[in-house]
Design a protein around this motif. Sequence first.
Motif, mmCIF file in Angstrom:
data_model
loop_
_atom_site.group_PDB
_atom_site.id
_atom_site.type_symbol
_atom_site.label_atom_id
_atom_site.label_comp_id
_atom_site.label_asym_id
_atom_site.label_seq_id
_atom_site.Cartn_x
_atom_site.Cartn_y
_atom_site.Cartn_z
ATOM 1 N N LEU A 1 46.334 54.161 40.204
ATOM 2 C CA LEU A 1 47.209 53.353 41.274
ATOM 3 C C LEU A 1 46.688 53.754 42.356
ATOM 4 C CD1 LEU A 1 50.885 53.760 40.122
ATOM 5 C CD2 LEU A 1 49.468 51.510 40.426
ATOM 6 N N TYR A 2 46.134 55.079 42.709
ATOM 7 C CA TYR A 2 45.667 55.490 43.955
ATOM 8 C C TYR A 2 44.392 54.808 44.137
ATOM 9 C CZ TYR A 2 43.354 58.443 47.421
ATOM 10 O OH TYR A 2 42.844 59.178 48.551
ATOM 11 N N GLY A 3 43.450 54.698 42.907
ATOM 12 C CA GLY A 3 42.157 54.134 43.245
ATOM 13 C C GLY A 3 42.278 52.559 43.690
ATOM 14 N N THR A 4 43.244 51.843 42.897
ATOM 15 C CA THR A 4 43.608 50.633 43.256
ATOM 16 C C THR A 4 44.189 50.241 44.522
ATOM 17 O OG1 THR A 4 44.226 50.251 41.023
ATOM 18 C CG2 THR A 4 44.722 48.285 42.389
ATOM 19 N N VAL A 5 44.823 51.075 44.927
ATOM 20 C CA VAL A 5 45.598 50.942 46.411
ATOM 21 C C VAL A 5 44.502 51.171 47.453
ATOM 22 C CG1 VAL A 5 47.142 51.908 48.133
ATOM 23 C CG2 VAL A 5 47.963 51.317 45.893
ATOM 24 N N ALA A 6 43.633 52.427 47.307
ATOM 25 C CA ALA A 6 42.645 52.372 48.123
ATOM 26 C C ALA A 6 41.431 51.456 48.091
ATOM 27 C CB ALA A 6 41.954 53.929 47.794
ATOM 28 N N LYS A 7 41.382 50.842 47.249
ATOM 29 C CA LYS A 7 40.381 49.642 47.173
ATOM 30 C C LYS A 7 40.961 48.486 47.846
ATOM 31 C CE LYS A 7 36.690 47.610 46.007
ATOM 32 N NZ LYS A 7 35.489 48.393 46.163
ATOM 33 N N LEU A 8 42.140 48.232 47.608
ATOM 34 C CA LEU A 8 42.899 46.681 47.888
ATOM 35 C C LEU A 8 43.091 46.962 49.339
ATOM 36 C CD1 LEU A 8 44.498 45.495 44.578
ATOM 37 C CD2 LEU A 8 42.350 44.984 45.616
ATOM 38 N N PHE A 9 43.660 48.086 49.562
ATOM 39 C CA PHE A 9 44.233 47.899 51.024
ATOM 40 C C PHE A 9 43.445 48.660 51.902
ATOM 41 C CE2 PHE A 9 47.713 47.371 48.050
ATOM 42 C CZ PHE A 9 48.219 46.215 48.421
ATOM 43 N N PHE A 10 42.563 49.682 51.541
ATOM 44 C CA PHE A 10 41.792 50.512 52.521
ATOM 45 C C PHE A 10 40.315 50.078 52.559
ATOM 46 C CE2 PHE A 10 45.769 52.545 51.720
ATOM 47 C CZ PHE A 10 46.271 52.752 53.043
ATOM 48 N N GLY A 11 39.865 49.300 51.819
ATOM 49 C CA GLY A 11 38.643 48.788 51.473
ATOM 50 C C GLY A 11 37.633 50.006 51.358
ATOM 51 N N VAL A 12 37.987 51.037 50.473
ATOM 52 C CA VAL A 12 36.990 51.721 50.087
ATOM 53 C C VAL A 12 35.942 51.329 49.127
ATOM 54 C CG1 VAL A 12 36.837 54.076 48.869
ATOM 55 C CG2 VAL A 12 38.804 53.511 49.993
ATOM 56 N N GLY A 13 34.578 51.669 49.429
ATOM 57 C CA GLY A 13 33.507 51.244 48.578
ATOM 58 C C GLY A 13 33.117 49.934 49.128
ATOM 59 N N ASN A 14 32.326 49.057 48.157
ATOM 60 C CA ASN A 14 31.879 47.874 48.576
ATOM 61 C C ASN A 14 32.850 46.787 48.736
ATOM 62 O OD1 ASN A 14 29.370 49.039 47.904
ATOM 63 N ND2 ASN A 14 29.498 48.269 45.607
ATOM 64 N N ALA A 15 32.649 46.019 49.572
ATOM 65 C CA ALA A 15 33.440 44.961 50.036
ATOM 66 C C ALA A 15 33.207 43.803 48.992
ATOM 67 C CB ALA A 15 33.400 44.384 51.474
ATOM 68 N N TYR A 16 34.189 43.236 48.039
ATOM 69 C CA TYR A 16 34.059 42.239 47.217
ATOM 70 C C TYR A 16 34.626 40.812 47.635
ATOM 71 C CZ TYR A 16 32.190 45.609 43.879
ATOM 72 O OH TYR A 16 31.446 46.832 43.511
ATOM 73 N N SER A 17 33.839 39.742 47.449
ATOM 74 C CA SER A 17 34.896 38.483 47.920
ATOM 75 C C SER A 17 35.614 38.006 46.503
ATOM 76 C CB SER A 17 33.910 37.488 48.316
ATOM 77 O OG SER A 17 33.152 37.180 47.083
ATOM 78 N N GLY A 18 36.445 37.012 46.916
ATOM 79 C CA GLY A 18 37.428 36.623 45.637
ATOM 80 C C GLY A 18 36.369 36.131 44.618
ATOM 81 N N ARG A 19 34.929 35.304 44.967
ATOM 82 C CA ARG A 19 34.208 34.924 44.074
ATOM 83 C C ARG A 19 33.560 36.028 43.088
ATOM 84 N NH1 ARG A 19 30.395 30.621 46.149
ATOM 85 N NH2 ARG A 19 32.284 29.531 46.323
ATOM 86 N N ASP A 20 33.578 37.086 43.813
ATOM 87 C CA ASP A 20 33.041 38.461 42.966
ATOM 88 C C ASP A 20 33.894 38.841 41.941
ATOM 89 O OD1 ASP A 20 30.657 38.655 44.415
ATOM 90 O OD2 ASP A 20 31.534 39.698 46.090
ATOM 91 N N TRP A 21 35.333 38.834 42.410
ATOM 92 C CA TRP A 21 36.189 39.256 41.477
ATOM 93 C C TRP A 21 36.366 38.481 40.137
ATOM 94 C CZ3 TRP A 21 37.843 44.084 41.448
ATOM 95 C CH2 TRP A 21 38.043 44.849 42.603
ATOM 96 N N ALA A 22 36.132 36.920 40.690
ATOM 97 C CA ALA A 22 36.371 36.069 39.581
ATOM 98 C C ALA A 22 35.178 36.392 38.586
ATOM 99 C CB ALA A 22 36.009 34.525 40.280
ATOM 100 N N ASN A 23 33.989 36.726 39.287
ATOM 101 C CA ASN A 23 32.971 36.919 38.257
ATOM 102 C C ASN A 23 32.931 38.153 37.424
ATOM 103 O OD1 ASN A 23 30.918 34.744 38.560
ATOM 104 N ND2 ASN A 23 30.179 35.708 40.474
#
Lengths: 237, 356
Positions: free
Chosen positions: B27-49
């Motif tokens: 959960l922590y990792g997911t929140v950090a990623k989605l709301f605080f943009g930790v790490g690489n920035a991925y576009s919606g297309r990246d996620w789809a891939n």
Amino acid sequence: MALLEVHNVHAYYGNIHALKGISLTVQEGEIVSLIGGNGAGKTTTLRAISGLLPPRAGYITLQGEDLRRYKAHQLVSKGVAMVPEGRGVFARLTVEENLEMGAYHRSDRTGIAADMKRVYQLFPRLEERRRQLAGTMSGGEQQMLAMGRALMSRPSLLLLDEPSMGLAPVLVEAIFQTIKEINKAGTTILLVEQNAHMALQTAHRGYVLQTGEIVLEDSAHNLQQNPVVQKAYLGID
Amino acid sequence: MLKQIRDGDWISLVLWLFRAVVILLVLYGTVAKLFFGVGNAYSGRDWANFFISGLSQGSLYALIALGYTLVYGVLFMINFAHGEFFMSGTLTATVFVALPLSASGFLDRTPIIGMMLILITAMSVSMGVALLTERVAYRPLRRAPRLVPLITAIGASFFWQYYFRGLFGSSLIPFPELQVLQGRYTILGVEILKTRAVVIVASLIMLVGLYFFVMRTKTGKAIRAVAEDKDVAALMGIDVDRTIAITFATGAAMAGAAGVLYGLVFRQVVFSMGFVPGIKAFTAAVLGGIGSIPGAALGGLFLGIFEAIGPPLFLEGLGIPGGHQLKDVIAFTMLVLVLIFRPQGIIGERLAEKKA
Ligand SMILES: Nc1ncnc2c1ncn2[C@@H]1O[C@H](COP(=O)(O)OP(=O)(O)OP(=O)(O)O)[C@@H](O)[C@H]1O
Ligand SMILES: [Mg+2]
């Protein structure tokens, strides 16, 4: 020639000597019942006849043919069907699929459909529950299903292992009534029961089994009058 | 939890804490990623891939997982040689069919017939290997204690690996590339590698086909009957040994087909290729509840997607770099977690308890 002849059969579970030289015969058209207490070897006798537990000594014939050369699954097309103890319905198959499995060795589609109709006439309850998983049916319904399924193979010899087990008295009456009907329609029946009272009322002849040996053999009427049987199996002093 | 402390049931308390920690980390990792943009920035297309590649990988797991689940269903045995059924067909089909057809240009001129030939060869060889293994190594042990066939299966796995290594050597063999499958399709604005699309569609067709086979055909019903009770199945006139052999062959055919699809995606095959996908598929089967066919399919898809999305999502969110190399860790952590907490699988029934 008798339909079924069991000649001096010995059967074992590992080292346990469960049948110690059983001989019995069933004539075409009869209902023969095999009574005895817990662990007497009733189920084992039926397992020997149906090929699930091949005898270590002795042999069994059906219409004069030695059954030793056949495996259990080949005996179905020879005309032997069995309703196992505890019913043995396939819980995760539907009622209809269970019946289809009973006709597994047959390929005459129209004949199978006709027989399924007959089974539904005999047990209307099953038709209502056609698409229900067998495991979700009541004990009585499962017993009907197990019997209907056995009939689907068009047996000449039907082996029934304690069909009354765990059923309410009303249902027990009904099941034995049905057994008579099935017999009248031409199927020979070997009936194993702890409910000696009902079994002897239904059968023509009977055998009494005790610790792997047959101790008595007579007409059902005489067995009911026999003081030994009355005391041990009918609860009459 | 309080009750457990009071009862002094420390083991389940520790397990409970362990589970809580894992969930919190994810959960922590997911929140950090989605709301605080930790790490690489991925576009919606990246996620789809990520999702699509996970789906295609997952459908391969699903196909292989069916073999584990089918065999477990009838024999309550984990067939550890199943990965070798997967490998044997593909390796043979690559060397004897795919490469010659490709070299002669036949494969690119008539790709559909060519692929069919490759598939048929792979599936047949896999089935042959499975039938041989069942007959020689498993059937004589039918009445042995459960651990015995398990060990034999591991032996069979080694046997086939080294047998095929002896046949085809230990170096990587290229799987030919099809011209028609180069490039990408664009579906709803998302670009999909053609090979991945083919894998997904082909797998789905086979999954549906298998489901139909098991649920509707007489043989399929016999398989289910044997899975429930072998003695009663025999009383119905079902040849139990033959039905078990058919079950092995069915699972192996799916594995053989999965192997060809694997070749299309990864473009190389080798004698040891069955090991990792085999264990992953086993994980998938356990996830879905071993013994359950829809469970194996869903477990496979779920595992593939989770593996593909997990690293960029919560591993990066936790600040763990190079997450993609850790996808095996994710898969096996999940296997261990499921085995500890829900051995009956996520969507499966309580098989273990009922049959025990
Ligand atoms: N699978 C088995 N393994 C070992 N021994 C067995 C097995 N099945 C039955 N037995 C033994 O064989 C003997 C006969 O058992 P069987 O099941 O034939 O009795 P039964 O007359 O059918 O009894 P019940 O009325 O309780 O069903 C018993 O002593 C039993 O303990
Ligand atoms: Mg019994």
